[in-house]
Design a protein around this motif. Structure first.
Motif, PDB file in Angstrom:
ATOM      1  N   SER A   1       0.815  -1.209   0.000  1.00 32.42           N
ATOM      2  CA  SER A   1       0.000   0.000   0.000  1.00 32.42           C
ATOM      3  C   SER A   1       0.850   1.260   0.000  1.00 32.42           C
ATOM      4  O   SER A   1       0.390   2.324  -0.441  1.00 32.42           O
TER       5      SER A   1
ATOM      6  N   VAL B   1     -10.750  -7.430  -1.515  1.00 39.67           N
ATOM      7  CA  VAL B   1     -11.426  -6.167  -1.225  1.00 39.67           C
ATOM      8  C   VAL B   1     -11.466  -5.350  -2.515  1.00 39.67           C
ATOM      9  O   VAL B   1     -10.473  -4.745  -2.925  1.00 39.67           O
TER      10      VAL B   1
ATOM     11  N   LEU C   1      -6.401   1.123  -4.865  1.00 39.84           N
ATOM     12  CA  LEU C   1      -6.635   2.162  -3.871  1.00 39.84           C
ATOM     13  C   LEU C   1      -6.437   1.514  -2.500  1.00 39.84           C
ATOM     14  O   LEU C   1      -7.263   0.704  -2.066  1.00 39.84           O
ATOM     15  N   PRO C   2      -5.348   1.843  -1.832  1.00 38.98           N
ATOM     16  CA  PRO C   2      -5.084   1.178  -0.549  1.00 38.98           C
ATOM     17  C   PRO C   2      -6.202   1.359   0.466  1.00 38.98           C
ATOM     18  O   PRO C   2      -6.389   0.523   1.338  1.00 38.98           O
ATOM     19  N   THR C   3      -6.931   2.446   0.331  1.00 40.89           N
ATOM     20  CA  THR C   3      -8.008   2.692   1.297  1.00 40.89           C
ATOM     21  C   THR C   3      -9.356   2.182   0.790  1.00 40.89           C
ATOM     22  O   THR C   3     -10.404   2.682   1.181  1.00 40.89           O
ATOM     23  N   ALA C   4      -9.317   1.175  -0.067  1.00 40.48           N
ATOM     24  CA  ALA C   4     -10.559   0.650  -0.641  1.00 40.48           C
ATOM     25  C   ALA C   4     -11.498   0.124   0.430  1.00 40.48           C
ATOM     26  O   ALA C   4     -12.714   0.089   0.232  1.00 40.48           O
ATOM     27  N   ARG C   5     -10.925  -0.265   1.560  1.00 42.82           N
ATOM     28  CA  ARG C   5     -11.778  -0.817   2.613  1.00 42.82           C
ATOM     29  C   ARG C   5     -12.775   0.206   3.150  1.00 42.82           C
ATOM     30  O   ARG C   5     -13.778  -0.161   3.768  1.00 42.82           O
TER      31      ARG C   5
ATOM     32  N   ARG D   1     -14.243  -2.762  -4.311  1.00 37.58           N
ATOM     33  CA  ARG D   1     -15.540  -2.091  -4.165  1.00 37.58           C
ATOM     34  C   ARG D   1     -15.632  -0.922  -5.139  1.00 37.58           C
ATOM     35  O   ARG D   1     -14.627  -0.257  -5.396  1.00 37.58           O
TER      36      ARG D   1
ATOM     37  N   ALA E   1     -12.328   0.092  -6.823  1.00 35.84           N
ATOM     38  CA  ALA E   1     -11.172   0.269  -5.939  1.00 35.84           C
ATOM     39  C   ALA E   1     -10.740  -1.085  -5.374  1.00 35.84           C
ATOM     40  O   ALA E   1     -11.554  -1.818  -4.811  1.00 35.84           O
ATOM     41  N   THR E   2      -9.488  -1.381  -5.535  1.00 39.11           N
ATOM     42  CA  THR E   2      -8.963  -2.675  -5.106  1.00 39.11           C
ATOM     43  C   THR E   2      -7.818  -2.466  -4.126  1.00 39.11           C
ATOM     44  O   THR E   2      -6.906  -1.670  -4.375  1.00 39.11           O
ATOM     45  N   ASP E   3      -7.872  -3.188  -3.040  1.00 41.46           N
ATOM     46  CA  ASP E   3      -6.814  -3.108  -2.037  1.00 41.46           C
ATOM     47  C   ASP E   3      -5.591  -3.860  -2.565  1.00 41.46           C
ATOM     48  O   ASP E   3      -5.692  -5.050  -2.886  1.00 41.46           O
ATOM     49  N   PRO E   4      -4.439  -3.217  -2.653  1.00 43.12           N
ATOM     50  CA  PRO E   4      -3.270  -3.905  -3.206  1.00 43.12           C
ATOM     51  C   PRO E   4      -2.765  -5.029  -2.304  1.00 43.12           C
ATOM     52  O   PRO E   4      -2.030  -5.900  -2.780  1.00 43.12           O
TER      53      PRO E   4
ATOM     54  N   GLU F   1      -5.745   9.423  -2.085  1.00 43.35           N
ATOM     55  CA  GLU F   1      -6.588   8.750  -1.098  1.00 43.35           C
ATOM     56  C   GLU F   1      -7.559   9.734  -0.457  1.00 43.35           C
ATOM     57  O   GLU F   1      -8.696   9.379  -0.133  1.00 43.35           O
TER      58      GLU F   1
ATOM     59  N   LEU G   1      -2.429   1.204   7.458  1.00 47.03           N
ATOM     60  CA  LEU G   1      -3.503   0.373   6.921  1.00 47.03           C
ATOM     61  C   LEU G   1      -3.314  -1.097   7.258  1.00 47.03           C
ATOM     62  O   LEU G   1      -4.144  -1.927   6.889  1.00 47.03           O
TER      63      LEU G   1
ATOM     64  N   PHE H   1       1.644   3.214  -3.372  1.00 47.94           N
ATOM     65  CA  PHE H   1       0.593   3.962  -4.056  1.00 47.94           C
ATOM     66  C   PHE H   1       1.012   5.418  -4.242  1.00 47.94           C
ATOM     67  O   PHE H   1       1.379   6.104  -3.270  1.00 47.94           O
TER      68      PHE H   1
END
Lengths: 285, 433
Positions: free
Chosen positions: A91, A225, B35-39, A227, A217-220, A207, A177, A94
């Motif tokens: 993360s 995750v 997006l690291p903050t996707a959560r 969404r 949006a995907t969590d690396p 962000e 995070l 980014f």
């Protein structure tokens, strides 16, 4: 000192000092006020002589006038070892977050090293942590810079585990995070043990303000995750993210940890000056 | 091709437009982005609405639009217009006992039956006939009462059948139009025909609701029929019916040959065994008699002879005017020149008060009705005009919409729509694969 692309930054922070936020334990003579009293020329206070004290520290003139034996005390100064714990998880790759973290570490290390403080670093990533013990010798800042430049953020990282091996001043650069709660607990324990804890929360401008077009949006660090960040969910995202950051800052500060949110588009030298500012001064700003 | 329910076609078109609009506002999965903050993004359907100036996925759109249009067209009830005469006629021909001259009636009906028309003949039942069949019916000896409701039902059915390929259909009624032909269902059945009825009134039998005043010829000194016949005579008047309670003689037959005379041959049946039984007489006013009765075998034999083809040209086959409860014949009527002879095989007990009761009186009244049954009076011209309601024809499209239409084309369209839906499913599945 071979610092490569960091030359201009180091020039910008030249002369900046980073005082300890509270008296440091005694040690090698340095720039930070120590908790101990020493024999420095400037007078601080008297203390009755006790058996075992060095007789050379007796105030002979006072003894002659009052027939009492007092020891002449003066404030002591010591160095403050500083360890930078850098989150190198995926993360952090980014946008400008990793670059900001590198530049902050180099600049702060240079500032600390200028005060003859030993500086070291632990780079935590999914691989084995890379440790550079705190040293005061010349070239240590360049070594930190090279190590950081050789590192590619990837995977997930447990930053909290590295806090235990930190020097007295522990500076963590992370986007929080991952293991935010464990990290906060570790820093709190570090501070309770007499250390100084800094949490530099690295945030990307993207962000804070994602692009307008809808994306999935995907969590690396966890591809499960995923969404949709679209018009319908954008407000909810801002609300949740802002609330989380505010709550994190509140809890970290409540534990006595210095907390700074650093955004990747801010001038690094200004961030450095803000970070090194004493707590009272910063609070008045 | 025309549509009987065009609003369904419009509905299908609106649905197709809606699909096009949905393709302009298609929901699709947005591109993935790290997006690291996707959560912190709220969980929701992993699709997002996006607008575009051009419809997305033209193939899928085409299949969906085609499916909707086909479904709309199928439910719009399409009808293929076939070439043919613009106006067709369905003729309702009255052949009941009320008609004085059936040949004249048949001629009148044939003149009005144009190309592609249909003919319905009716008395107590109605049936469609072809021209050849009609020739046979024209001289039929049937003499039942006419029932207009049955004729209208059959006429409307035939009108729908001939409506395909025509612009409109008109209905012609060839009948004297007597009161007896109206029943409780007539008004309702008339309402099923939306247009007017061209009424061709033909002469009826001489309006013979004239009461018969019977006389009794009996070998018994105290025949129990006497009081009942006396009551009939007192209430009706006239003198054209003779009830004979013995074997017939040539003089009886000679008497019956004159017009308007009715000879009722109702033997005493002395010594016949009676049993609880029932008999019903079919007349203008049907009457049922349930009592200890005897089935007179000798009379039945006579009736069998009477039912055989008549040797004399003046005689005609007998018609049944009463039946036992098991359906066997209880009384018949056969014409003898101007009059008729009725044979009644119902034995009435000589003892008891059966003949004094109302059911017997009604049964007796049915037995002494004029030849061919009682006749109602012809309805007035104003009532006939009200019944006809004008002469306008009915649009064939209206008839087809009210009745069962040929659903072949709709079935084909529905089949095509199902194929389109299957194709849509296939295309959509490939898109998501």
């Amino acid at each position: 000192m071979a610092v490569g692309p960091y030359g201009a930054l180091l020039d910008a922070v030249r002369g900046v000092r980073w005082p300890a936020r509270r008296p440091v334990p005694g040690g090698a003579p340095g720039a930070h006020q120590a908790r101990t009293r020493g024999i420095a020329p400037e007078f601080a206070e008297y203390r009755p002589y006790r058996q075992g004290d060095d007789p050379r520290r007796l105030d002979w003139k006072l003894l002659a006038r009052s027939d009492r034996a007092f020891i002449r005390l003066a404030p002591d100064h010591a160095t403050l070892g500083t360890t930078f714990i850098v989150d190198a998880s995926a993360s952090m790759a980014f946008e400008g977050k990793w670059t900001l973290a590198k530049r902050l570490v180099v600049a702060l290390a240079a500032v600390a090293h200028a005060s003859a403080d030993p500086v070291g670093m632990v780079v935590v990533s999914s691989e084995r942590p890379r440790r550079l013990p705190a040293r005061a010798r010349g070239g240590v800042v360049a070594e930190l810079a090279r190590t950081l430049d050789d590192t590619e953020p990837a995977g997930s990282a447990e930053v909290a585990l590295a806090v235990a091996t930190s020097a007295a001043r522990c500076v963590v650069l992370t986007d929080a995070l991952g293991d935010a709660d464990a990290l906060r607990a570790a820093l709190s324990q570090h501070r309770a043990q007499g250390g100084e804890a800094h949490l530099l929360h690295v945030v990307s401008r993207l962000e804070l303000e994602p692009r307008a077009e809808g994306v999935m949006a995907t969590d690396p660090e966890d591809e499960r995750v995923a969404r949709p960040l679209v018009a319908d969910t954008r407000e909810g995202y801002h609300t949740a993210f802002d609330a989380w950051r505010a709550e994190l800052a509140r809890r970290v500060r409540a534990d006595g940890i210095a907390y700074h949110e650093v955004v990747d588009d801010a001038p690094v030298d200004q961030l450095v000056r803000r970070i090194v500012m004493p707590a009272g001064v910063e609070g008045r700003r | 091709m025309s549509f009987l329910a065009p609003f369904m076609l419009v509905t299908g078109a609106l649905g197709a437009l809606g699909v096009v609009a949905l393709h302009l506002l298609s929901t699709r999965r947005p591109p993935r982005a790290v997006l690291p903050t996707a959560r912190f993004v709220p969980e929701s359907e992993a699709r997002a609405v996006s607008r575009s100036s051009r419809p997305t996925d033209l193939l899928l759109l085409a299949v969906r639009v085609a499916a909707l249009l086909l479904i709309g067209a199928a439910f719009a009830r399409p009808v293929l217009d076939a070439p043919g005469p613009s106006v067709r006629t369905v003729v309702l021909l009255d052949v009941s006992a009320s008609v004085a001259d059936r040949s004249a009636a048949a001629r009148a009906a044939t003149e009005r039956l144009g190309e592609g028309g249909a003919m319905v003949v009716f008395d107590s039942t109605a049936r469609a006939v072809r021209p050849g069949d009609f020739d046979a019916l024209r001289d039929s000896a049937r003499a039942a009462h006419g029932i207009l409701s049955a004729a209208l039902a059959a006429g409307v059915r035939e009108a729908r059948a001939i409506a395909r390929g025509a612009d409109s259909v008109r209905m012609v009624l060839v009948s004297p139009l007597t009161e007896e032909e109206f029943d409780a269902a007539t008004t309702a059945m008339r309402a099923t025909w939306p247009g007017g009825i061209t009424l061709v009134r033909i002469p009826g039998v001489s309006d013979t609701a004239v009461s018969a005043s019977p006389t009794l010829d009996t070998p018994l000194g105290d025949d129990p029929f006497a009081p009942a016949i006396a009551r009939l005579a007192a209430s009706r008047g006239g003198h054209s019916v003779r009830v004979v309670r013995r074997a017939l003689t040539p003089s009886d037959s000679a008497w019956a040959r004159l017009a308007g005379r009715v000879l009722v041959h109702w033997q005493v049946g002395e010594g016949a065994v009676t049993a609880a039984d029932g008999v019903i007489a079919f007349g203008l006013h049907p009457a049922t008699l349930v009592a200890p009765l005897a089935r007179l075998a000798g009379v039945l034999d006579d009736m069998a002879l009477a039912s055989a083809p008549a040797s004399a040209p003046a005689s005609a086959p007998a018609r049944v005017i009463a039946r036992w409860r098991d359906g066997s014949v209880a009384a018949t009527e056969r014409r003898v020149l101007g009059g008729c002879v009725r044979d009644v095989a119902v034995g009435i007990p000589l003892a008891g008060d059966l003949t004094l009761r109302a059911p017997f009186e009604a049964f007796l009244a049915a037995m002494v009705e004029p030849c061919g049954g009682a006749r109602g009076l012809a309805v007035s011209d104003s009532a006939a005009r009200a019944f006809a309601g004008g002469e306008e024809a009915v649009a064939a499209r209206t008839l087809a919409a009210a009745g069962s239409t040929d659903a072949t084309l709709a079935a084909w369209l529905l089949g095509a729509a199902l194929l389109a839906l299957a194709a849509e499913w296939f295309v959509r599945r490939r898109r998501h694969a």
